[in-house]
Every structure is written in C-alpha cells, then in structure tokens.
Write a protein that holds these residues in place. Structure first.
Motif, PDB file in Angstrom:
ATOM      1  N   VAL A   1       0.801  -1.252   0.009  1.00  0.00           N
ATOM      2  CA  VAL A   1      -0.060  -0.085  -0.056  1.00  0.00           C
ATOM      3  C   VAL A   1       0.883   1.368  -0.035  1.00  0.00           C
ATOM      4  CG1 VAL A   1      -1.776   1.352   1.285  1.00  0.00           C
ATOM      5  CG2 VAL A   1      -1.849  -1.183   1.293  1.00  0.00           C
TER       6      VAL A   1
ATOM      7  N   VAL B   1       2.649   3.729   3.267  1.00  0.00           N
ATOM      8  CA  VAL B   1       2.420   3.278   4.577  1.00  0.00           C
ATOM      9  C   VAL B   1       3.996   3.117   5.125  1.00  0.00           C
ATOM     10  CG1 VAL B   1       2.334   1.017   5.859  1.00  0.00           C
ATOM     11  CG2 VAL B   1       0.428   1.514   4.229  1.00  0.00           C
TER      12      VAL B   1
ATOM     13  N   SER C   1      -6.273  -3.746   5.504  1.00  0.00           N
ATOM     14  CA  SER C   1      -6.029  -3.117   3.907  1.00  0.00           C
ATOM     15  C   SER C   1      -6.787  -3.994   3.007  1.00  0.00           C
ATOM     16  CB  SER C   1      -4.508  -3.392   3.523  1.00  0.00           C
ATOM     17  OG  SER C   1      -3.666  -2.741   4.341  1.00  0.00           O
ATOM     18  N   GLU C   2      -6.725  -5.176   2.934  1.00  0.00           N
ATOM     19  CA  GLU C   2      -7.371  -6.264   2.237  1.00  0.00           C
ATOM     20  C   GLU C   2      -7.385  -7.486   2.679  1.00  0.00           C
ATOM     21  OE1 GLU C   2      -4.385  -8.006  -1.068  1.00  0.00           O
ATOM     22  OE2 GLU C   2      -5.280  -6.065  -1.533  1.00  0.00           O
TER      23      GLU C   2
ATOM     24  N   THR D   1      -2.628  -0.638  11.658  1.00  0.00           N
ATOM     25  CA  THR D   1      -2.957  -1.109  10.058  1.00  0.00           C
ATOM     26  C   THR D   1      -2.694  -2.891  10.214  1.00  0.00           C
ATOM     27  OG1 THR D   1      -2.990  -1.057   7.713  1.00  0.00           O
ATOM     28  CG2 THR D   1      -0.868  -1.003   8.966  1.00  0.00           C
TER      29      THR D   1
ATOM     30  N   PRO E   1      -1.531  -4.998   7.314  1.00  0.00           N
ATOM     31  CA  PRO E   1      -1.165  -4.690   6.017  1.00  0.00           C
ATOM     32  C   PRO E   1      -1.646  -6.151   5.041  1.00  0.00           C
ATOM     33  CG  PRO E   1       0.518  -4.419   7.283  1.00  0.00           C
ATOM     34  CD  PRO E   1      -0.308  -5.068   8.355  1.00  0.00           C
TER      35      PRO E   1
END
Length: 416
Positions: free
Chosen positions: A114, A117, A154-155, A248, A250
């Motif tokens: 990302v 970051v 993030s995903e 986060t 990641p």
C-alpha cells in the motif's frame, strides 16, 4: 529410502512433522523439515503484547523443542522449489530431493504493497501481526496521550481474521481501564468488507458492540494509498479518514519462495484442492495452513484440523488409495471483547457461525456466539494447549477435525 520434505516449521509444518513421525513406516520413509529461523512464535499472542497482557517470553520458544526425535531439521533459507524435478534448492546450493512435499510456508505482511505506509512505519503507523510491530506498539501505547486511533484492514485474506476486531475491542478496554484516558481516544474501525467480519452472522452479533463501546465503523473502504505526511487513509473513490495513530493490518501474501517457484497465485498462495489439501498442479505436493489459497480462515485452529485430515490423505496417497479424508473448512476462534470476556465462533465452508455449546453438546463449557467470561478463560488457556498439544500433533479430546452440529442451532432449531 523415500523422503517427505516439509517446508516451514511454523504451526502447520511442525504439527505435520509430529503427526507423520508417528504414522509413517520408518523403514521406508524419512522426514526432513526446513526453516530458516531458530525461534517459534505463538502468533495469536502478538495481539496481547501491546496491551501488556503477554510479554515476549509468552510467545517465543525454540523450534527444535517441538521437532520430534527422528525428524531431520535443517536450518536454512529456501531458494527454490523445482517441482518438475521433485527437489528443493536451499540458499547454500544444497539440493534436497523429495518423494512427497508439504508446503507449510505460511503467509506474511507486506506493508509496502500500500503506497505511503512505509513513510510512517513504526512512527505513527504500526502493525501487531509481527513481534517487532507488537512490541513497538506496546511502547507507543505506554505514553500516547490519546487522539484519533484508527484500526484498519488493507484487504482480505489476512491471518486470523478476527484479530483486528479483537484489537479494537481491547483498545477500548485498555484506554478505559489501564490508561484511564478513554475519553481522550477516538476509536475508528476501517474495513474493506461491507460489515464488521467475513461471516455475516458473526457480524450481526458483534455489530452492537461498536456503538456500545463507542467505536465508529467505516466499511466498504478499499485503500490504494496512505498520505502519511497528512495522516490520511485515501480510498479508491477518494474518501478520506484522518488518523493520529494508525494500527493497520497490511496486505497478507504467501512466501516469496512460492512466487520464485512459479507455484502461486497473484498473492503467492498455492492453488489447493479444498477438501484433500493436495496441490492442484502436482499430485505429490500437499499444502497446509496459511500457504494455501483455500477459502478457510488462516488461523492456527484451522491448521490443526487440516493436519489430521492431511495426515490421513498422505497415508492414502502413499498406499496408492483414494484421498478420502475430507477437510470441511472447519474453523474455531475465540474473539476477545475486552473486560475479561470473549465470544467463540465455530463454522466451516458451508455453515455460518452458529449458536450452541462447545465442545460438548448442551454442556460446553464454552458458549457459541455469546459473550462470556468462560470464553475469555478459554482464549487464555489456548496458549498452553498450543505449546503442549497442538504443536506436538496431539488431538484435543472431544474436538474432532470435522465440524459437528449436535447441540448447535441450525435453521432455528438445536440439533439433537
């Protein structure tokens, strides 16, 4: 003599070494396990470190302590899997031939996937999926004065999908009870999903905790970049979320080894038959745990259930029999909710998390989809079970690998 070669001495690989050492004929088969590290990490414990519930000593032991006698352990980075040649090339140049390969290389965070970051990494952007990240966040939390704390995914897929939820709930508890500054902390949970969790029934149950704990939920937030200079998350459709401290999760990807070897998908996960755990490309390669592309949770409990199924299928494969053992996607996860309480969920490929008791029908002692103190104690007790049973390939009494429905509520009725 034939060789079973296991790549990775994490949770999944270590369990398979123990299972197979007990089951394989030692006159015909040798077992080798390869890993570049010396330490084994209890990764579920990383969640507790920022809140000073666990320390380093709770989550680290030597890999060699759990490799069974008779299994060859090679400490080395792995350069390449040459599947067409049935061999693995180590970074030293040493070549290891195999007759049967088990890929247990796991997955890892890739924060650089990302944009932006890394510009704020370990300054005001942190993770808790690594020991280094959890320790850095612990130090940050000790004297952080408060502000806008954003917990962000993030995903998907990620290891232990419930962990970000747990982190948000524990943050509420920690800043209220330990730091006494909850009134100075604005908690926001940002997810690319359309609800709080991947399983809708679980999201429905947990959803009430967000307003109750004064945590703002922002969903459907897909992120291409972070503006670390101005402390903003930027979504694909231009929406922004400001933060003062960003925790986060990641992007998670399989090992770069899988990419180098041409065995993975775009995220370096190995295409795997969802029930037999056999590679879709090579019949003498099997995959377990986080390294696979299966639509099952990437969690220690799943690897534990898979290990029992995979052991049976490997024995079938060696005996030239059909791979009849069937992994049903079974996952079993405690969800810490703070204040010494937790939920427990139990589900598989076909069934959403259900109400009921676990592991004994009508008895428990754990309650499914309910918040209880007993569930919290179960979460803490899992550490001892992990070190003393799971890693050593010892089955947990009354907890089979297949999800059982007896005593659980399906279609509005508890199953007899």
């Amino acid at each position: 003599m034939k060789r079973v070669l296991i790549l990775g001495a994490g949770t999944a690989g270590t369990m398979m070494a123990n299972h197979l050492q007990r089951k394989l004929d030692k006159k015909d088969w040798a077992i080798t396990i390869v890993d570049q590290y010396e330490k084994h990490y209890y990764q579920p414990g990383f969640l507790f470190i920022p809140f000073e519930i666990y320390s380093e000593k709770d989550v680290i032991k030597k890999i060699s302590d759990f490799i069974p006698k008779g299994v060859e352990y090679i400490k080395s980075p792995i350069e390449l899997i040459e599947a067409e040649k049935n061999q693995v090339l180590l970074s030293s140049g040493w070549v290891l031939p195999y007759d049967l390969l088990i890929i247990a290389t796991g997955c890892e965070i890739v924060p650089e996937e990302v944009d932006g970051v890394m510009d704020g990494w370990r300054k005001d952007i942190f993770d808790f999926y690594t020991l280094e990240g959890a320790l850095a966040l612990r130090d940050k939390f000790r004297d952080w004065p408060g502000g806008r704390l954003v917990v962000h995914i993030s995903e998907i897929p990620i290891k232990c999908p419930v962990a970000p939820l747990e982190f948000a709930f524990l943050s509420d508890w920690f800043f209220a009870e330990k730091r006494k500054i909850r009134n100075k902390v604005e908690l926001i949970y940002v997810t690319p999903l359309d609800s709080a969790f991947t399983k809708q029934k679980c999201s429905d149950v947990l959803g009430h905790l967000f307003p109750q704990k004064n945590i703002q939920l922002i969903n459907n937030f897909s992120i291409p970049r972070v503006d670390a200079k101005n402390k903003k998350l930027i979504s694909v459709d231009g929406k922004e979320v400001d933060y003062e401290l960003l925790v986060t999760v990641p992007v998670n990807m399989g090992s770069p080894l899988i990419e180098r070897s041409g065995l993975g998908d775009e995220l370096n996960f190995v295409p795997t038959h969802m029930h037999t755990l056999q590679s879709k490309k090579h019949e003498n390669i099997f995959v377990i745990g986080d390294a696979s592309d299966l639509p099952a949770s990437k969690a220690g409990s799943v690897a534990h259930f898979q290990a029992e199924i995979l052991t049976e299928n490997i024995l079938n494969y060696i005996a030239d029999k059909p791979l009849t053992a069937h992994f049903d996607g079974h996952a079993n996860c405690f969800i810490e909710s703070g204040y010494d309480k937790a939920f427990l969920i139990d589900f598989n490929y076909e069934l959403e998390p259900v109400e009921g008791t676990f592991p004994l029908p009508g008895i428990g002692p754990f309650s499914l989809l309910k918040e209880t103190k007993v569930n919290h104690l179960g979460k803490l007790a899992f550490k001892a079970i992990y070190w003393n049973m799971l890693l050593r390939g010892i089955p947990i009494p009354t907890v089979p690998p297949e999800m059982k429905t007896r005593g659980k509520k399906l279609d509005g009725l508890y199953q007899p």
